[in-house]
Scaffold this motif. Structure first.
Motif, PDB file in Angstrom:
ATOM      1  N   UNK A 175      33.043  37.956  35.394  1.00  0.00           N
ATOM      2  CA  UNK A 175      34.233  38.772  35.180  1.00  0.00           C
ATOM      3  C   UNK A 175      34.849  38.444  33.826  1.00  0.00           C
ATOM      4  N   UNK A 181      28.053  41.470  33.112  1.00  0.00           N
ATOM      5  CA  UNK A 181      28.630  42.267  34.208  1.00  0.00           C
ATOM      6  C   UNK A 181      27.686  42.354  35.404  1.00  0.00           C
ATOM      7  N   UNK A 182      26.427  42.686  35.125  1.00  0.00           N
ATOM      8  CA  UNK A 182      25.490  42.861  36.228  1.00  0.00           C
ATOM      9  C   UNK A 182      25.207  41.556  36.960  1.00  0.00           C
ATOM     10  N   UNK A 183      25.453  40.438  36.296  1.00  0.00           N
ATOM     11  CA  UNK A 183      25.269  39.152  36.954  1.00  0.00           C
ATOM     12  C   UNK A 183      26.561  38.678  37.639  1.00  0.00           C
ATOM     13  N   UNK A 184      27.551  39.556  37.710  1.00  0.00           N
ATOM     14  CA  UNK A 184      28.761  39.248  38.480  1.00  0.00           C
ATOM     15  C   UNK A 184      29.785  38.408  37.750  1.00  0.00           C
ATOM     16  N   UNK A 226      27.481  42.054  27.155  1.00  0.00           N
ATOM     17  CA  UNK A 226      28.451  42.368  28.216  1.00  0.00           C
ATOM     18  C   UNK A 226      27.765  43.029  29.419  1.00  0.00           C
ATOM     19  N   UNK A 249      19.919  31.516  37.052  1.00  0.00           N
ATOM     20  CA  UNK A 249      20.525  32.766  36.563  1.00  0.00           C
ATOM     21  C   UNK A 249      20.825  32.704  35.062  1.00  0.00           C
TER      22      UNK A 249
END
Lengths: 454, 454
Positions: free
Chosen positions: A38, A33-36, A29, A160
């Motif tokens: 949701x 989260x840090x990769x945007x 998680x 990514x």
């Protein structure tokens, strides 16, 4: 009196397993989260009309169906019964349990198409259910952790995915190999060896190279109608696995240069690797694997699969680029790329390689043991202070034998015990026992607080 | 082409709802952990033999049953069909979905009785399913968050329930009232008014006092065979709700002093309050509510229920002391006390009172917008640095119109956008736009990193 049991293929996760599992979930998680990405959660139950036909015939049979509520059998006749289970099911079951996270995601995107900012990046971490035959490492209820981005065909997204895989496994301490392929390269191979459009048939066979070896793969292809000439042309394929990635790309270009499709696939692969480097990850353990397919029908571009080194456990993560996620729900042409982390297998890898950090298994950090009611008046305020400082702390609730209370601390692997008797109440010096070293020291309540909030 | 829909009574939780829900889950888990409770997860599916008969007749009907896999109808005859849905079900469905977290917990305790350190403290946060008629605030799939301690009858546990309730709702910012009662006091009332043992009947009626008023409660009791004399003796009950707790305890003692059971219940209540004070929580908003029953059959001592102030939403948490959790599975006499937090109602309360902290809704903190491929060589290393520093950061993956990219940032409520064009690449000064104030400033990549990791 009945002896309770668990349904076959399902598991309880007790405290220690749960703490390790939560460590895995939190790590994944944290990356998502840090990769945007949701968070999204969808219901466990979906209409069978949503699920059926999405996973092939075998998948349909593995769906768990939920009996309709109320008097579901009211309208049934002998004829319905005689028609057999398969035909009977739609009359008595409208809903089924989620089989994966991809179809519910597609349904969600279609139902919310007008309100989602595109590209839409979502992650989802929920259990799925499959009425599969249970065996080692295969369960009827297991978690998937997926991240997908839809609404863009930018290769930044593939890059990514590579970064996220590296981030997750580096944070978990797992030494991994990322195998990559591209559907377009497979299609190019099929073109070049003279069986254009047959990359699916090709991939089913070469996917087994690891398990059955080159000769048997060739036998299977022969059975499927591939000529000797075709198989001769295929031979460069079997040499790639040994080479470093940059050399593979050079050789691929030489071999498949005649195919426009292959050239695009190779260029995509090259650009992805180059982008990963631009992000600062030059040394990702990426291997090109032309035999990697992962049920090809779904993927249209990059294909990913991750294996852990040093264990013989199947893939622990996989994904790829697809172009038609939502077509079946009337919304064609939505391109996206996704990755799925298999928590159960990751757990098995980490357990086998003893990778769970020691602290992760830690629940309660300190147990207070008041010997009498008076001692409680010292123990309880300290307990509240410890908890307010974020320390997981317990008081032994009963007044009983010291041995029993110490056994409790040992059983829960609690590292510190604070013993409080009448002497401790009088002097204000509490007896603190380090349960790991066995060392026992006297200190004030404030000192206990300092010790544990260091 | 089919239009996909959701099964009635179920919901998707999109990104914003999920972030708020995760805030609630994390807050509750934070409390459970610090109080020494350990995580447990049980399977979604349980054998129907485990579930059936545990929730009363109505509960049995609300269980979701899962159709057996394979050719489940093979052995069925016309006779089976004619016998009706209820009798047919056991032949075609062996498993059901979890109805609550208590029965699976009891099953787990019994199955692991020899390996659990007692007292055993577990928490569990998982969805449950009920085939109930959907209505506002009532769903067919919803989460329960339970903490229970079993294997001790120490009143310290009741006190810790009060502390946990206070900890959770204080951390969530919810102004609450905790109503408490005790089964033994209800039993004492039944004794004193001359209907000993009939506290269950009594409580069903007085439980409705809030909704239907005193007169109708008395009517109902009359119908259930309570004499006028009994009802006269009951009248002190209706005066309690207005009084502060310490006065209530005095009056209760006067009224019920003749009942040994009531005296024990009152003493338990007093000791619990006194212990809560020893822990340092002198001002907990506790109210005694003699009408509180919560399906009495289950509870044997303290009964808890929490309501949020300032909204008319039902109870958001509840629990109590029980003495026979595992008796039905052949392990009698296990005493425990538990509390359950209702995440869906807590969500509704927080939304209605606008209690979600602004930061909670925050996903991505910064969007990088490179205008061309060259700008990516500046954007991507910065992106990696931001993420490594724990900042949720994204790059817009496509090269497209600025307006479209800014719209994306606005739709996702991303507070900062970093614009990188050829000028920015040359000077090394990036354009940073604060999307809340509209202010735009130039700064180096390092300054961007400092700004966002403040």
């Amino acid at each position: 009196m009945q002896k309770p049991t668990l349904p076959k293929g399902t598991r309880d996760f007790g405290p220690e397993q749960m703490r390790n599992r939560l460590f895995i979930f939190d790590t994944i998680r944290h990356t998502f989260k840090r990769f945007g990405f949701q968070p999204l959660e969808t219901p466990s139950m979906e209409n069978l009309s949503t699920l059926t036909g999405k996973y092939g015939n075998e998948g349909d049979q593995l769906l768990y169906k939920i009996l309709n509520s109320g008097d579901y059998a009211a309208g049934l006749t002998e004829l319905d019964l005689a028609s057999g289970s398969k035909k009977l099911t739609p009359s008595i079951a409208e809903k089924g349990l989620r089989y994966d996270l991809t179809v519910p995601f597609a349904r969600y995107v279609v139902m919310n198409r007008n309100n989602l900012p595109m590209p839409f990046k979502r992650y989802q971490m929920q259990p799925v259910w499959r009425a599969d035959r249970p065996q080692k490492g295969r369960y009827r209820e297991f978690y998937q952790c997926d991240a997908d981005v839809v609404g863009t065909d930018s290769l930044l997204c593939e890059a990514e995915i590579v970064l996220m895989i590296d981030d997750v496994f580096r944070n978990l301490g797992i030494d991994y190999t990322l195998k990559v392929n591209n559907r377009k390269i497979l299609a190019g191979i099929a073109e070049v060896i003279g069986v254009p459009g047959q990359e699916a048939t090709l991939s089913v066979a070469i996917d087994k190279l690891d398990k059955i070896g080159r000769d048997k793969v060739q036998d299977e292809l022969r059975e499927r109608g591939f000529s000797d000439e075709t198989l001769t042309k295929l031979s460069p394929l079997f040499a790639f696995s040994e080479l470093p990635l940059d050399q593979v790309l050079v050789q691929l270009t030489t071999w498949l240069g005649a195919s426009e499709t292959a050239r695009i696939g190779i260029a995509e692969l090259q650009e992805m690797i180059q982008l990963v480097g631009q992000y600062g990850l030059a040394d990702a353990p990426i291997e090109f694997d032309p035999t990697l397919a992962r049920g090809l029908s779904y993927y249209t571009g990059a294909i990913f699969e991750v294996k852990a080194r040093g264990v013989s456990i199947g893939s622990i993560s996989g994904g790829g680029r697809y172009d038609n996620l939502t077509g079946t729900f009337g919304m064609p042409g939505l391109s996206g790329v996704g990755i799925s982390f298999g928590v159960d297998r990751i757990y098995d890898v980490m357990e086998e390689l003893k990778l769970f950090p020691a602290g992760v298994g830690q629940g309660t950090q300190v147990l207070l043991i008041p010997f009498d009611l008076e001692a409680r008046s010292v123990a309880l305020p300290l307990l509240s202070q410890l908890r307010e400082s974020g320390v997981a702390a317990e008081v032994y609730p009963d007044l009983t034998k010291v041995k029993k209370m110490m056994d409790y601390a040992n059983a829960k692997a609690i590292p510190y015990v604070v013993l409080i008797g009448s002497e401790e109440v009088q002097t204000g010096l509490l007896s603190v026992k380090n349960m790991v070293t066995g060392e026992q020291t006297k200190m004030t309540a404030d000192a206990v607080l300092s010790l544990l909030t260091l």
